[in-house]
Design an enzyme around this catalytic site. Sequence first.
Site, short mmCIF file in Angstrom:
data_model
loop_
_atom_site.label_atom_id
_atom_site.label_comp_id
_atom_site.label_asym_id
_atom_site.label_seq_id
_atom_site.Cartn_x
_atom_site.Cartn_y
_atom_site.Cartn_z
N ARG A 33 0.64 -1.17 -0.34
CA ARG A 33 -0.09 0.01 0.34
C ARG A 33 0.47 1.54 0.33
O ARG A 33 1.24 1.77 0.45
CB ARG A 33 -0.95 0.17 2.03
CG ARG A 33 -1.69 1.08 1.10
CD ARG A 33 -3.10 1.78 0.76
NE ARG A 33 -3.66 2.63 0.65
CZ ARG A 33 -4.29 3.37 1.62
NH1 ARG A 33 -5.00 2.52 2.46
NH2 ARG A 33 -4.70 4.05 1.56
N ARG A 71 -5.16 1.98 -4.47
CA ARG A 71 -5.37 1.72 -3.83
C ARG A 71 -5.24 -0.31 -4.02
O ARG A 71 -5.91 -0.85 -4.34
CB ARG A 71 -5.26 1.32 -2.57
CG ARG A 71 -6.77 1.30 -2.22
CD ARG A 71 -6.72 2.42 -0.59
NE ARG A 71 -7.27 3.57 -1.76
CZ ARG A 71 -8.08 4.73 -0.97
NH1 ARG A 71 -8.88 4.72 0.10
NH2 ARG A 71 -7.77 6.48 -1.53
N ASP A 78 -6.96 -1.17 0.91
CA ASP A 78 -6.93 -0.62 2.38
C ASP A 78 -7.79 -1.23 3.58
O ASP A 78 -8.89 -1.66 2.79
CB ASP A 78 -8.05 0.85 1.78
CG ASP A 78 -8.93 2.13 2.43
OD1 ASP A 78 -7.55 2.36 2.97
OD2 ASP A 78 -9.59 2.33 2.35
N ASP A 111 -9.78 0.35 6.81
CA ASP A 111 -10.81 1.09 7.80
C ASP A 111 -11.01 0.74 8.93
O ASP A 111 -12.40 -0.39 8.74
CB ASP A 111 -11.45 2.02 6.92
CG ASP A 111 -10.84 2.40 6.40
OD1 ASP A 111 -9.80 3.01 6.01
OD2 ASP A 111 -11.55 2.74 4.90
#
Length: 158
Positions: free
Chosen positions: A81, A90, A93, A95
């Site tokens: 990344r 990307r 990712d 989160d």
Amino acid sequence: MIAWVGIGANLGDARANVLDALDRLARLPGARLLQASSLYRTAPIDSSGDDYVNAVASLDTGLDAHALLRALFDIEQAHGRERPYRNAPRTLDLDLLLYGDDIIADAPVLLVPHPRLHERAFVLAPLAELAPDLVIPGRGSVASLLPGVADQSIERLS
């Protein structure tokens, strides 16, 4: 603590990257993967590049929120990344969407609930698959938020 993690990728073999992230989450020390959504395809929002492959996972974790975030960053780094600019395409990712009912305001490092999760079909649709009654602190239930993103294109892959 139950934590919810959003997963997305649109570079390289995005589907394989998302599946590998789920495998790595399942093996994460200090956490246990409880469930994972189907995979979804979505167009980039505020971004560019190929369509994204997205999913959501829930973890039962003894890690504090910051330690969990560091572990998520480590998984992203294992996939190469890079963060050349905000919302860049990307390889992976991850989160931290929710950490129990906690509200964490440690900007710019960690904001929980994730500040835009209630505006994103690629988060709400997988969440609705797993936990439609889940309440986003300060926003309402996942099911009640879903109509607000009905105009965003999303396709369930598996």
